[in-house]
Scaffold this motif. Structure first.
Motif, PDB file in Angstrom:
ATOM      1  N   LEU A 239       0.839  -1.192   0.000  1.00  0.00           N
ATOM      2  CA  LEU A 239       0.000   0.000   0.000  1.00  0.00           C
ATOM      3  C   LEU A 239       0.876   1.246   0.000  1.00  0.00           C
ATOM      4  N   THR A 240       0.516   2.213  -0.826  1.00  0.00           N
ATOM      5  CA  THR A 240       1.274   3.454  -0.881  1.00  0.00           C
ATOM      6  C   THR A 240       0.772   4.416   0.188  1.00  0.00           C
ATOM      7  N   GLU A 241       1.655   5.280   0.640  1.00  0.00           N
ATOM      8  CA  GLU A 241       1.274   6.286   1.614  1.00  0.00           C
ATOM      9  C   GLU A 241       0.411   7.355   0.956  1.00  0.00           C
ATOM     10  N   PRO A 242      -0.692   7.745   1.573  1.00  0.00           N
ATOM     11  CA  PRO A 242      -1.537   8.799   0.985  1.00  0.00           C
ATOM     12  C   PRO A 242      -0.859  10.161   1.106  1.00  0.00           C
ATOM     13  N   GLY A 243      -0.275  10.617   0.009  1.00  0.00           N
ATOM     14  CA  GLY A 243       0.491  11.853   0.079  1.00  0.00           C
ATOM     15  C   GLY A 243      -0.333  13.095   0.328  1.00  0.00           C
ATOM     16  N   ASP A 244      -1.596  13.076  -0.082  1.00  0.00           N
ATOM     17  CA  ASP A 244      -2.434  14.277   0.056  1.00  0.00           C
ATOM     18  C   ASP A 244      -3.342  14.220   1.273  1.00  0.00           C
ATOM     19  N   ILE A 276       0.604   4.293  17.659  1.00  0.00           N
ATOM     20  CA  ILE A 276      -0.069   5.325  16.864  1.00  0.00           C
ATOM     21  C   ILE A 276       0.520   5.381  15.455  1.00  0.00           C
ATOM     22  N   GLN A 277       1.833   5.308  15.357  1.00  0.00           N
ATOM     23  CA  GLN A 277       2.487   5.354  14.040  1.00  0.00           C
ATOM     24  C   GLN A 277       2.126   4.139  13.196  1.00  0.00           C
ATOM     25  N   GLU A 278       2.030   2.964  13.807  1.00  0.00           N
ATOM     26  CA  GLU A 278       1.673   1.758  13.060  1.00  0.00           C
ATOM     27  C   GLU A 278       0.264   1.838  12.505  1.00  0.00           C
ATOM     28  N   LEU A 279      -0.570   2.664  13.093  1.00  0.00           N
ATOM     29  CA  LEU A 279      -1.934   2.860  12.593  1.00  0.00           C
ATOM     30  C   LEU A 279      -2.011   3.976  11.548  1.00  0.00           C
ATOM     31  N   SER A 280      -0.835   4.415  11.077  1.00  0.00           N
ATOM     32  CA  SER A 280      -0.735   5.474  10.053  1.00  0.00           C
ATOM     33  C   SER A 280      -1.247   6.809  10.539  1.00  0.00           C
ATOM     34  N   LEU A 281      -1.236   7.022  11.836  1.00  0.00           N
ATOM     35  CA  LEU A 281      -1.557   8.327  12.405  1.00  0.00           C
ATOM     36  C   LEU A 281      -0.234   9.015  12.728  1.00  0.00           C
ATOM     37  N   ILE A 282       0.187   9.901  11.855  1.00  0.00           N
ATOM     38  CA  ILE A 282       1.529  10.460  11.963  1.00  0.00           C
ATOM     39  C   ILE A 282       1.525  11.836  12.630  1.00  0.00           C
ATOM     40  N   HIS A 283       0.360  12.342  12.986  1.00  0.00           N
ATOM     41  CA  HIS A 283       0.280  13.639  13.663  1.00  0.00           C
ATOM     42  C   HIS A 283      -0.543  13.486  14.952  1.00  0.00           C
ATOM     43  N   ILE A 284      -0.140  14.173  15.983  1.00  0.00           N
ATOM     44  CA  ILE A 284      -0.899  14.184  17.232  1.00  0.00           C
ATOM     45  C   ILE A 284      -1.053  15.616  17.690  1.00  0.00           C
TER      46      ILE A 284
END
Length: 284
Positions: A239-244, A276-284
């Protein structure tokens, strides 16, 4: 005529309010109504239809399961099947409906193998779903501002026999249920009730595609045990990272010592941020 209509309208409104208070139990000991659970029903065990003193079943991934949930025949399962891409964190769920009381059910998850390749058991996380009472306040209508309690299945634990007060006391001391070290799961399942379990599989990005198989060993008693096969289909894609798009979550914890709910130590913060990062949540 207008005066009589006004008095009548007032009596109607007072009658509606009084009925609402009586239904919610607020005039009888200040009871707080509990919502969120399905009606209490049970299944009469027919040994010919149910040879085991329990039923293994699965509902939809995001469909809540309460202790009073009763499975339907199409929901019975003999295995757990999951599909994931390489590098994905995949989830599955299953539940146990017991005809008898079991106060120490133990569950262990094995590694997943496909020929010479395998996904280590350390990447297979199994937990029990804890159902607790969460307070809510009515936001509108005649009961606006009144407190309600909703049964909410949401906390993932290694041992559901821990009481809520103990969890709160441990959190004050900086001990979080999600950081329990043992790999197995312990749970109690009361007669004619359900208990839900959550399976999370971390598929490494370099995992070759194929069908990986393992099992979940369920020990009801020393004499009664069952194996629930697990089949993971790994797709030949990444899976590609959603850039937008950027996903964010609220994070209240503070790196500090103390007994407040929001203070945690470095080890706990690192573990939580990694989850949190493993769930693709890169901002807090």
């Amino acid at each position: 005529m207008t005066s009589q209509r006004t008095v009548c309208d007032r009596w109607i409104k007072w009658g509606i309010c009084l009925s609402t208070l009586l239904l919610t139990g607020l005039l009888d000991g200040a009871l707080v109504p509990v919502y969120g659970a399905p009606p209490v029903m049970t299944i009469t065990r027919d040994p010919d239809k149910y040879p085991d003193p329990f039923i293994l079943y699965a509902k939809g991934l995001f469909e809540p399961v309460y202790p009073s949930t009763v499975p339907t025949p199409p929901e019975s399962i003999s295995k757990v099947e999951v599909t994931a891409s390489r590098g994905e964190l995949a989830s599955a769920t299953f539940s146990i409906y017991a005809f008898e009381n079991y106060d120490r059910v133990r569950l262990d998850a094995s590694e997943l193998s496909s020929g010479q390749h395998s996904i280590l058991s350390s990447n297979v996380d199994l937990r029990v779903v804890y159902v607790w009472q969460v307070p809510h306040w009515q936001r509108s209508g005649l009961r606006k501002g009144l407190k309600q309690v909703r049964l909410t299945p949401e906390m993932l634990l290694k041992d559901n026999r821990i009481k809520l007060k103990q969890i709160q006391a441990d959190m004050k001391e900086g001990i979080y249920p999600s950081l329990l070290s043992h790999d197995h799961v312990l749970a109690d399942v009361e007669a004619n009730q359900s208990r839900q379990f959550w399976l999370r599989i971390k598929v490494p990005a370099d995992t070759p595609p194929g069908d990986y198989r393992g099992r979940i060993r369920i020990h009801f008693t020393s004499e009664l045990a069952r194996e629930l096969p697990v089949r993971l289909r790994v797709l030949p894609i990444l899976l590609t990272e959603p850039g937008d798009k950027h996903y964010i979550m609220s994070y209240r914890q503070v790196l500090a010592s103390g007994s407040a709910y929001d203070t945690i130590d470095e080890q706990q913060m690192r573990s939580q941020l990694q989850d949190i990062q493993e769930l693709s949540l890169i901002h807090i």
